[in-house]
Enzyme design. Structure first.
Site, PDB file in Angstrom:
ATOM      1  N   HIS A  53      69.269 -92.842 -14.292  1.00 18.87           N
ATOM      2  CA  HIS A  53      69.946 -93.229 -13.038  1.00 18.87           C
ATOM      3  C   HIS A  53      70.445 -94.658 -13.228  1.00 18.87           C
ATOM      4  O   HIS A  53      71.270 -94.915 -14.093  1.00 18.87           O
ATOM      5  CB  HIS A  53      68.929 -93.054 -11.896  1.00 18.87           C
TER       6      HIS A  53
ATOM      7  N   ASP B 246      78.248 -96.542 -15.442  1.00 16.41           N
ATOM      8  CA  ASP B 246      77.419 -97.448 -16.228  1.00 16.41           C
ATOM      9  C   ASP B 246      77.994 -97.769 -17.606  1.00 16.41           C
ATOM     10  O   ASP B 246      77.465 -98.621 -18.311  1.00 16.41           O
ATOM     11  CB  ASP B 246      76.021 -96.836 -16.417  1.00 16.41           C
TER      12      ASP B 246
ATOM     13  N   HIS C 250      77.655 -86.847 -15.839  1.00 11.05           N
ATOM     14  CA  HIS C 250      77.238 -87.069 -14.460  1.00 11.05           C
ATOM     15  C   HIS C 250      76.968 -85.723 -13.820  1.00 11.05           C
ATOM     16  O   HIS C 250      77.667 -84.753 -14.115  1.00 11.05           O
ATOM     17  CB  HIS C 250      78.340 -87.811 -13.681  1.00 11.05           C
TER      18      HIS C 250
HETATM   19  N1  CMC Z   1      75.134 -87.156 -23.954  1.00 10.05           N
HETATM   20  C1  CMC Z   1      75.074 -85.970 -24.618  1.00 10.05           C
HETATM   21  N2  CMC Z   1      74.951 -84.781 -24.021  1.00 10.05           N
HETATM   22  C2  CMC Z   1      74.876 -84.780 -22.699  1.00 10.05           C
HETATM   23  C3  CMC Z   1      74.952 -85.967 -21.936  1.00 10.05           C
HETATM   24  C4  CMC Z   1      75.088 -87.184 -22.626  1.00 10.05           C
HETATM   25  N3  CMC Z   1      75.166 -88.330 -21.965  1.00 10.05           N
HETATM   26  N4  CMC Z   1      74.854 -85.648 -20.615  1.00 10.05           N
HETATM   27  C5  CMC Z   1      74.726 -84.319 -20.559  1.00 10.05           C
HETATM   28  N5  CMC Z   1      74.745 -83.794 -21.804  1.00 10.05           N
HETATM   29  C6  CMC Z   1      74.711 -82.380 -22.163  1.00 10.05           C
HETATM   30  C7  CMC Z   1      73.307 -81.805 -22.023  1.00 10.05           C
HETATM   31  O1  CMC Z   1      72.581 -81.922 -23.216  1.00 10.05           O
HETATM   32  C8  CMC Z   1      73.616 -80.387 -21.648  1.00 10.05           C
HETATM   33  O2  CMC Z   1      74.005 -79.722 -22.800  1.00 10.05           O
HETATM   34  P1  CMC Z   1      73.552 -78.180 -23.037  1.00 10.05           P
HETATM   35  O3  CMC Z   1      74.257 -77.411 -21.965  1.00 10.05           O
HETATM   36  O4  CMC Z   1      73.994 -77.855 -24.421  1.00 10.05           O
HETATM   37  O5  CMC Z   1      72.068 -78.146 -22.869  1.00 10.05           O
HETATM   38  C9  CMC Z   1      74.840 -80.487 -20.753  1.00 10.05           C
HETATM   39  O6  CMC Z   1      75.510 -81.685 -21.202  1.00 10.05           O
HETATM   40  C10 CMC Z   1      74.543 -80.599 -19.284  1.00 10.05           C
HETATM   41  O7  CMC Z   1      73.579 -81.657 -19.112  1.00 10.05           O
HETATM   42  P2  CMC Z   1      72.551 -81.719 -17.939  1.00 10.05           P
HETATM   43  O8  CMC Z   1      71.361 -82.516 -18.375  1.00 10.05           O
HETATM   44  O9  CMC Z   1      72.298 -80.336 -17.402  1.00 10.05           O
HETATM   45  O10 CMC Z   1      73.375 -82.502 -16.861  1.00 10.05           O
HETATM   46  P3  CMC Z   1      72.781 -83.175 -15.570  1.00 10.05           P
HETATM   47  O11 CMC Z   1      73.793 -83.017 -14.519  1.00 10.05           O
HETATM   48  O12 CMC Z   1      71.410 -82.686 -15.273  1.00 10.05           O
HETATM   49  O13 CMC Z   1      72.628 -84.697 -16.027  1.00 10.05           O
HETATM   50  C11 CMC Z   1      72.962 -86.994 -16.333  1.00 10.05           C
HETATM   51  C12 CMC Z   1      73.410 -85.723 -15.589  1.00 10.05           C
HETATM   52  C13 CMC Z   1      73.709 -88.193 -15.766  1.00 10.05           C
HETATM   53  C14 CMC Z   1      71.461 -87.212 -16.122  1.00 10.05           C
HETATM   54  C15 CMC Z   1      73.277 -86.808 -17.828  1.00 10.05           C
HETATM   55  O14 CMC Z   1      74.662 -86.608 -18.029  1.00 10.05           O
HETATM   56  C16 CMC Z   1      72.779 -87.976 -18.680  1.00 10.05           C
HETATM   57  O15 CMC Z   1      71.610 -87.974 -19.079  1.00 10.05           O
HETATM   58  N6  CMC Z   1      73.663 -88.980 -18.983  1.00 10.05           N
HETATM   59  C17 CMC Z   1      73.234 -90.145 -19.708  1.00 10.05           C
HETATM   60  C18 CMC Z   1      72.555 -91.114 -18.755  1.00 10.05           C
HETATM   61  C19 CMC Z   1      73.535 -91.790 -17.847  1.00 10.05           C
HETATM   62  O16 CMC Z   1      74.555 -92.294 -18.283  1.00 10.05           O
HETATM   63  N7  CMC Z   1      73.173 -91.844 -16.560  1.00 10.05           N
HETATM   64  C20 CMC Z   1      73.963 -92.544 -15.551  1.00 10.05           C
HETATM   65  C21 CMC Z   1      74.460 -91.632 -14.510  1.00 10.05           C
HETATM   66  S1  CMC Z   1      75.712 -92.424 -13.500  1.00 10.05           S
HETATM   67  C22 CMC Z   1      74.845 -93.598 -12.590  1.00 10.05           C
HETATM   68  C23 CMC Z   1      74.087 -93.002 -11.505  1.00 10.05           C
HETATM   69  O17 CMC Z   1      74.670 -92.523 -10.541  1.00 10.05           O
HETATM   70  O18 CMC Z   1      72.846 -93.038 -11.611  1.00 10.05           O
END
Ligand code: CMC
Length: 436
Positions: free
Chosen positions: A268, A363, A307
């Site tokens: 986050h 971010d 995201h």
């Molecule tokens: N790098 C590589 N792969 C990713 C990433 C990433 N940053 N984000 C998602 N994926 C992949 C993930 O491995 C999954 O792949 P698969 O379908 O093969 O298993 C797919 O994309 C969907 O990911 P998810 O975890 O189901 O997506 P989510 O909606 O639960 O997660 C997130 C959203 C923001 C937690 C995630 O994208 C992430 O961990 N990003 C990196 C951390 C980050 O930058 N966070 C800041 C968010 S913006 C600020 C805020 O509002 O907090």
């Protein structure tokens, strides 16, 4: 059968149900009537991490993740970033409309005159280790503020609520700046009422021996724009923590402490910190392709990418990219920018990222600006928490005044052991049973 309804046929019983649809949504409680027998508890929906469940009705922030749209109270984020100030945006988020000149003056006066914190908070702050993470300090000291303002428990009194809202928005920069000064072993700097909200924050952080501190106008403006961009983001993890903890009717200082704890996590608000650490670890432009390969192989995530809601370029990231150029003209270019730009370039044309619709989020570039402005990396999530306080308190008040809300209490699907009898120690097998 109402036109705005959903017909469900339960193939277990052959029974048919008409479930009303409102705002494109069914009420999960309407599923409860779907039973296989009189003793059946009734149907629930299963939604870990609330990926498809609306937990509230809200009038504060609108996001269209596919189109990359973010509006506060209907106003596009790009217009607010260009034309508004953080305090005006905070007013808008809190009260629903842009203020008149008089309302704005009064709001600014109130915030400016609530920036001081009780001297005892300084003693409390001194108790933290010199290298304590400022986000931990912030969560601790905001929670502690509830003990200084026992009137904050009167959450159903509109006047008291208003006072706490002003106190929280006004005191957060002071707490944040004190946390920073503590980590540097510097004396705390008192607020300067002649400065803007953002200018005063920079003053409390960076003023040394000069009799008065004058922030660089470009950096002051950049800080303010970053505050606008971070002010609210509808039902994210920390807003949900604020609402959920606040739904127990605890005082708002304690609920904000919980929201800060949620924001602290690297998925986050801690992501901006993680982005910078990642860029430093990559080290140079020519190592970017290797790093992307590792991410694709499952060795960590590309921080600052992806995201839950945006499946397009995060509109905040677009504004921040432009802002970075303005800041770098004053501070000199952050050498990590080249690595970031290269990372974005490669990722945006890579099938792995394209297929999953992973774009830079808010971010990705903020850390570069913060670093150029001389903020240490562990202050980054704190810089997110300051403006987000406006969003948290607006979400909190909306929740409190919403007659459909109650104490947050999700259901579970219990998959553990059925009832069994306690076994005295002497009668248990010598090797532990296999865990399921
Ligand atoms: N790098 C590589 N792969 C990713 C990433 C990433 N940053 N984000 C998602 N994926 C992949 C993930 O491995 C999954 O792949 P698969 O379908 O093969 O298993 C797919 O994309 C969907 O990911 P998810 O975890 O189901 O997506 P989510 O909606 O639960 O997660 C997130 C959203 C923001 C937690 C995630 O994208 C992430 O961990 N990003 C990196 C951390 C980050 O930058 N966070 C800041 C968010 S913006 C600020 C805020 O509002 O907090």
């Amino acid at each position: 059968m109402a036109a705005e309804s959903l017909t469900i046929i339960d193939n277990r019983t052959g029974k048919k149900y008409d479930i009303p649809v409102e705002h494109g949504t069914i009420n999960a409680m309407d599923l409860r009537q779907i039973k296989t027998s009189d003793g059946d508890f009734g149907m629930m929906s299963y939604d870990p991490a609330f990926t498809n469940t609306a937990s509230c009705k809200s009038k504060i922030t609108f996001i269209d993740g596919d189109k990359g749209i973010l509006n506060y109270r209907g106003y596009p984020i790009e217009q607010l970033a260009e034309k508004s100030t953080f305090l005006e945006t905070a007013y808008l988020i809190l009260y629903g409309e842009l203020p008149t000149g008089e309302q704005m003056d009064e709001f600014v006066f109130q915030i400016t005159h609530h920036t001081m914190i009780h001297e005892n908070i300084k003693k409390f702050m001194d108790g933290f280790h010199h290298d304590a993470h400022p986000m931990g300090i912030l969560a601790g000291t905001v929670g502690a503020l509830s003990t200084f303002y026992p009137d904050a428990k009167n959450i159903m009194d509109p006047a008291s609520r208003q006072t706490q809202i002003i106190r929280l928005i006004a005191k957060m920069p002071t707490l944040a700046a004190y946390a920073y000064r503590h980590s540097r072993g510097l004396p705390y700097t008192y607020p300067d009422n002649s400065l803007s909200f953002s200018g005063n924050f920079l003053n409390m952080l960076f003023r040394m021996t000069e009799p008065a501190y004058y922030p660089h106008p470009v950096l002051e403006k950049a800080m303010d724009v970053l505050f606008i961009l971070h002010a609210d983001h509808e039902q994210n993890c920390s807003a949900n923590a604020m609402r959920s903890v606040g739904s127990s009717h605890v005082n708002p200082f304690s609920a904000v402490a919980a929201a800060i704890a949620a924001l602290y996590g690297p998925l986050h608000g801690g992501a901006n910190e993680a982005v910078l650490r990642m860029l430093k670890e990559i080290g140079s432009k020519d190592k970017v392709a290797d790093h992307i390969k590792k991410v694709k192989a499952g060795e960590g995530r590309l921080m600052g990418f992806g995201h839950r809601i945006y499946k397009n370029y995060d509109p905040r990231a677009k504004v921040i990219r432009g802002l970075a150029e303005e800041v770098f003209e004053v501070t000199g270019k952050n050498p990590l920018l080249d690595i970031a730009v290269e990372l974005e370039r490669i990722a945006l044309q890579d099938e792995y990222f394209m297929k999953r619709k992973l774009y830079p989020n808010v971010d990705f570039y903020t850390g570069l600006i913060y670093e150029a402005m001389k903020f240490p990396v562990d202050m980054f999530p704190v810089l997110f928490a300051i403006p987000r306080t406006a969003g948290w308190v607006a979400q909190w008040e909306e929740m409190l005044l919403d007659r459909e809300q109650k104490i947050a209490r999700p259901r579970q699907i219990y998959l553990g052991s059925p009832r069994r009898e306690y076994i005295p120690m002497d009668n248990r097998p010598s090797s532990p049973p296999v865990k399921h």
